[in-house]
Design an enzyme around this catalytic site. Structure first.
Site, PDB file in Angstrom:
ATOM      1  CD  GLU A 139      -3.034  -1.058   0.207  1.00  0.00           C
ATOM      2  OE1 GLU A 139      -3.042  -0.114  -0.590  1.00  0.00           O
ATOM      3  OE2 GLU A 139      -3.862  -1.989   0.180  1.00  0.00           O
TER       4      GLU A 139
ATOM      5  CG  ASP B 126      -5.561  -7.147  -7.641  1.00  0.00           C
ATOM      6  OD1 ASP B 126      -4.501  -7.424  -7.091  1.00  0.00           O
ATOM      7  OD2 ASP B 126      -6.431  -6.430  -7.109  1.00  0.00           O
TER       8      ASP B 126
ATOM      9  CD  GLU C 160     -14.721  -5.079  -1.155  1.00  0.00           C
ATOM     10  OE1 GLU C 160     -14.827  -4.674  -2.324  1.00  0.00           O
ATOM     11  OE2 GLU C 160     -13.635  -5.096  -0.562  1.00  0.00           O
TER      12      GLU C 160
ATOM     13  CD  GLU D  18     -10.399  -1.758  -7.918  1.00  0.00           C
ATOM     14  OE1 GLU D  18     -11.449  -1.251  -7.461  1.00  0.00           O
ATOM     15  OE2 GLU D  18      -9.348  -1.838  -7.260  1.00  0.00           O
TER      16      GLU D  18
HETATM   17  C1  DMJ Z   1      -6.356   0.428  -5.052  1.00  0.00           C
HETATM   18  O1  DMJ Z   1      -5.615   0.813  -3.956  1.00  0.00           O
HETATM   19  C2  DMJ Z   1      -5.492  -0.145  -6.111  1.00  0.00           C
HETATM   20  O2  DMJ Z   1      -6.162  -0.084  -7.300  1.00  0.00           O
HETATM   21  C3  DMJ Z   1      -5.052  -1.551  -5.823  1.00  0.00           C
HETATM   22  O3  DMJ Z   1      -4.358  -2.136  -6.869  1.00  0.00           O
HETATM   23  C4  DMJ Z   1      -6.187  -2.447  -5.449  1.00  0.00           C
HETATM   24  N1  DMJ Z   1      -7.389  -1.753  -5.317  1.00  0.00           N
HETATM   25  C5  DMJ Z   1      -7.429  -0.534  -4.613  1.00  0.00           C
HETATM   26  C6  DMJ Z   1      -8.780   0.099  -4.769  1.00  0.00           C
HETATM   27  O4  DMJ Z   1      -9.804  -0.804  -4.811  1.00  0.00           O
END
Ligand code: DMJ
EC number: 3.2.1.113
Length: 932
Positions: free
Chosen positions: A147, A294, A388, A406
């Site tokens: 993060e 992802d 979610e 997203e």
């Molecule tokens: C974001 O912090 C980024 O896109 C991350 O890759 C995963 N998703 C969150 C938001 O949903």
């Protein structure tokens, strides 16, 4: 066109690969914006309407950012319900989600480049000065490496990228001297100790002040990390290296990626969700494109775009093939096992996978992108937001929605690729829903439960970093943006990095390339992709023709028809019975169960128990189907238990100045009026005296005809209910006496009766944790008259209030609107209110297990031991051949398969197969517990 425009880097063969760089190759486009093309499906949107929507996005951003700056800054995030900053340590811990908060004004940093995209250059200049003046990166706080990288390092680099662009233009940021980059470098060095593992995979967390090893660090003992956590560093780290010339960052990020690539499951080419950072063993062997994986895939493709390194494209394409072969079950994307990729690992999908259609656009694979996006849009239309997690038959699995961007991201990329105005309409719906359901007086609040419309006191920084960027860009014309967005690539947090980095400080770009890449067959490169310039003019209805068959996929079609082709092929004409289709009263189903070796035991209490004995199955294939059926049943059962456990309710504050915008999550009672049965109760609130409601009220005149507030504790809930009912209250809200408790951190529960008959209690009773309760108490203090609505789902806000409310001030002008709104009798029937747990309409003819008491009562814990027990001595005489074929495919290249891989000469003992299966079943159970 650049990646940012959705048109670059999708793996087209370009004339001179050796000297190709993303910048040089801008002429070699795979996807070309087809703005002139309109399909018959959606009418073109006028320039005026686009501008109006763009302005609406700007106003919404101001509302979110302005409230953050006014009420939360310098805290990391805004708490939009209580209108204050979220400071880590000062609020009850929310677990992992708090690891994004490093006391570094996260939202401000994450918003930097959004300000420039939204043409707020002066505000940007001001924000940069604040970051330089106020932000400290040396806090004694343990943060998530992932993060911190995507939000803070990415935010600083995005800010730097646009600061130097503005400086070069000569008007703004003339004083800027790479200060954000210096901060980024300082942060980069702070993150490096996390890579001190033999594998090169980073630890998941680090202490910003003390690193990993020191005793004060309070971290460094973790053994596992998620694949995305270790594989989503290359863009930021490479940019940092190339901006500064310090090659170490790019080297470390490449090493982590190399290791993940090495560890991919060699026969499926998939990666698991969680990996041991020391041994490299997969801890969770399920694989999808959503949570936990992802952005690993995203960064492989984007690293190719940004860095021009073929090895990344090759890896991406290899994984992409595997994803399309196993995970993609259009329009669904379903997790599978890395070792048994033909087997679905779940019957639900998570919201994070909504980015994938956008990535497919970048790859140039438009058809499945359109399909999945359409399916997701229908889920959104059903629930207003993407929950979610949602099941394959589109019921809510996890009901929260933290305003994730997203889906907006994919919508933007699909619009860029197709020019289809349909996607503008989609964007318009997203804007409407955000304003209607998430907007609160002090920002935008995450949805606690999309079914009830209740809120969480949370506005994540990614909402500002990503959502507003994608929505604004969707409606913007080129001239609306002060720089060329096509010169930049979006990181996973939508931070902008300039494509010219590909030709800067490239010294290390090839250093770590293993020989494997050069040896790999060139056919592994998928250099082709559809060219929309050719595609769309030839068939302007292309996108619409792909969407058309899916038009009713969520509401009307029969989702259980979506069965993997491979499954039907494998088992011949009759597909195996799916758990969700099973009815204990259907003789055909019972016959199939028998064939699969599954017996049905009727328990005394009316429930049924399923037990599988593989030895009793008609064949090895049937035995395998039986195991899968049991596994599905376990998952289904736990899902149903979850749904039955927690029917949350909503307390919606409808009086001035809330006007229905603040919705609190409430627990129901097992007695009194059942709000789920199409009832809702509206009234002003009044505190009861005594406040605990444990004796006859001394202020009946105050609560008469009102909803009484009572404190939890000292007597039974039912006793409180009786006392306030006797005083004439029309409802009750019990507020937790445990100070600081909140539905954000504590699980909701139902208020139980007192063990006696509670039929005499006629009024509705709801429970609020202390934090939610204090929102009402504060409101009384401030506004005296506070009116609320108790219901199972928040009622829509009055659209007239919305219109008046935006963008003008919210504080005045509302008194008369409050009257217009929600003019209902105190208790009303709602007409045909949706109950999301119910299976889709088409299911009513052949009810799913949700409709049958028997199936719902299957106890998972009872199934597994029974089946293992009976398998120990099992043999499958005469059935080896079929099973052999099945297993052979999977085991030939299996790294960790036993030498006895199948029956006959290569026989794998059945108990080993079953042990393997049980491992998967345990993994399911573990997954169920995991948070996103
Ligand atoms: C974001 O912090 C980024 O896109 C991350 O890759 C995963 N998703 C969150 C938001 O949903």
């Amino acid at each position: 066109m650049s990646e940012a425009g959705g048109g670059r880097g999708c793996g087209c063969r370009v004339p001179q690969r050796a000297s190709w760089s993303p910048v040089a190759a801008t002429a070699a486009l795979c996807l070309v914006l087809a703005t002139s093309v309109c399909t018959a499906g959606a009418a073109p949107m006028s320039r005026e309407e686009k501008q109006k929507l763009g302005n609406q996005v700007l106003e919404m951003f101001d509302h979110a950012y302005g409230n953050y700056m006014e009420h939360a800054y310098p805290a990391d995030e805004l708490m939009p319900l209580t209108c204050r900053g979220r400071v880590r340590g000062q609020e009850p811990s929310r677990g992992d989600v708090d690891d994004a908060l490093g006391k570094f004004s996260l939202t401000l940093i994450d918003s930097l480049d959004t300000l420039v995209v939204l043409n707020k250059t002066k505000e940007f200049e001001d924000a940069v000065r604040k970051v330089l003046r106020d932000v400290n990166l040396d806090n004694d706080v343990v943060v998530s490496v992932f993060e911190t990288n995507i939000r803070v390092l990415g935010g600083l680099l995005g800010g730097h990228s646009l600061a130097i662009m503005l400086k070069e233009k000569g008007e703004y940021m003339q004083w800027y001297n790479d200060e954000l980059l210096q901060m980024a470098k300082q942060l980069g060095y702070k993150l490096l100790p996390a890579f001190n593992t033999t594998s090169g995979l980073p630890y998941p967390r680090i202490n910003l002040k003390f690193g990993i090893r020191k005793p004060e660090a309070r971290t460094g003992t973790e053994t596992d990390t998620c694949t995305a956590c270790a594989g989503t560093l290359i863009l930021e780290f490479a940019a940092l290296s190339r901006f500064t010339g310090a090659t170490i960052f790019e080297e470390y990020a490449r090493k982590a990626l190399d290791f993940l690539w090495e560890k991919r499951q060699r026969s499926s080419n998939l990666v698991g969700v969680t990996i041991n950072i020391h041994t490299g063993d997969w801890v969770r062997k399920d694989s999808g494109v959503g949570a936990g994986i992802d952005s690993y895939y995203e960064y492989l493709l984007k690293a190719y775009v940004l860095l021009g390194d073929d090895s990344f494209l090759e890896r991406f394409n290899t994984h992409y093939d595997a994803i399309m072969r196993y995970i993609s079950q259009p329009p669904l994307l379903l997790d599978v096992h890395i070792h048994k990729p033909m087997l679905n690992a779940r019957t639900w999908m998570d919201a994070l996978l909504a980015f994938f259609p956008g990535l497919q656009v970048l790859k140039g694979d438009i058809r499945p992108a359109i399909e999945t996006h359409e399916m997701l849009y229908q889920v959104i239309k059903k629930h207003n937001f993407l929950p979610e997690a949602f099941t394959t038959d589109f019921r809510v699995h996890w009901a929260q929605h933290p305003l994730r961007p997203e889906f907006a991201e994919s919508t933007y990329f699909l619009y860029k690729a197709t020019g289809d105005p349909y996607y503008l309409e989609v964007g318009k719906t997203l804007i409407e829903n955000l304003n209607k359901y998430a907007r609160v007086p002090c920002g935008f609040a995450a949805m606690k439960d999309v079914r009830t419309g209740s809120h969480e006191d949370r506005m994540d920084s990614f909402f500002l970093a990503e959502m507003f960027k994608y929505l604004y860009l969707l409606f913007a014309d080129k001239e609306d943006i002060i720089f060329d967005i096509e010169d930049y690539i979006f990181t996973t947090e939508a931070h902008l990095l300039p494509l010219w980095l590909s030709t800067t400080n490239r010294s290390i770009s090839k250093k770590n390339t293993t020989s494997e890449y050069t040896e790999l067959d060139d056919s592994n490169f998928d250099w082709t992709c559809p060219n929309t310039q050719i595609l769309f003019p030839n068939d302007p209805l292309y996108a619409q023709s792909i969407r058309e068959p899916l038009k009713n996929v969520v509401d009307k079609s029969c989702p259980r028809g979506i069965i993997r082709v491979e499954e039907s092929l494998r088992s011949g004409a009759q597909p195996p019975l799916r758990a969700r289709d099973f009815m204990a009263t259907n003789p055909e189903h019972l016959e199939i169960l028998k064939k699969m070796g599954v017996s049905l035991i009727h328990l005394k209490d009316g429930r049924v128990q399923l037990v599988q004995h593989a030895i009793q199955a008609a064949s090895s294939i049937d035995a395998e189907d039986g195991l899968r059926f049991m596994q599905e049943m376990i998952e289904l059962s736990s899902q149903q238990q979850k749904e039955q456990q927690l029917p949350p309710r909503a307390v919606q504050i409808i009086s001035h100045p809330f006007f229905g915008r603040v919705v609190l999550t409430a627990g129901p009672a097992q007695f009194g009026l059942d709000l789920s049965k199409h009832k809702e109760t509206r009234g002003f609130v009044a505190s009861s005296k005594p406040y605990n409601g444990c004796s006859e009220l001394t202020n009946p005149e105050a609560v008469m005809g009102k909803i009484a507030l009572i404190q939890r504790g000292q007597c039974m809930f039912a006793e409180k209910a009786r006392n306030i009912q006797n005083a004439g209250a029309i409802g009750g809200i019990v507020i937790d006496d445990n100070e600081g408790s909140s539905s954000d951190t504590a699980p909701l529960f139902q208020m139980a009766g007192d063990g006696k008959d509670t039929d005499d209690i006629k009024i509705p009773m709801l429970f609020l944790f202390s934090k939610e309760g204090s929102i009402i108490l504060d409101a009384i203090r401030e506004h005296e008259e506070v009116e609320v609505l108790l219901s199972d789902k928040a009622r829509d806000r009055d659209p007239e209030v919305e219109n008046e409310d935006q963008p003008s001030s919210e504080n005045d002008s509302q008194n008369q609107s409050a009257e217009q709104m929600l003019s209902l009798p105190q208790t009303v029937d709602l007409v045909d209110q949706e109950t999301p747990e119910k299976p889709p309409e088409s299911d009513s003819e052949s009810p799913s297990p949700a409709d049958t008491e028997e199936a719902a009562s299957v106890a998972p814990s009872e199934q597994v031991p029974s089946s293992t027990e009976s398998h120990e001595t099992a043999s499958l005489d005469g059935e080896c051949a079929d099973l052999d074929n099945q297993l052979q495919e999977q085991s030939e290249t299996e790294e960790d398969s036993s030498p006895n891989a199948s029956c006959g000469t290569k026989a794998q003992p059945i108990d080993s197969i079953l042990a393997d299966w049980n491992e998967d079943i345990e993994a399911f159970e573990m997954m169920e517990k995991d948070e996103l």
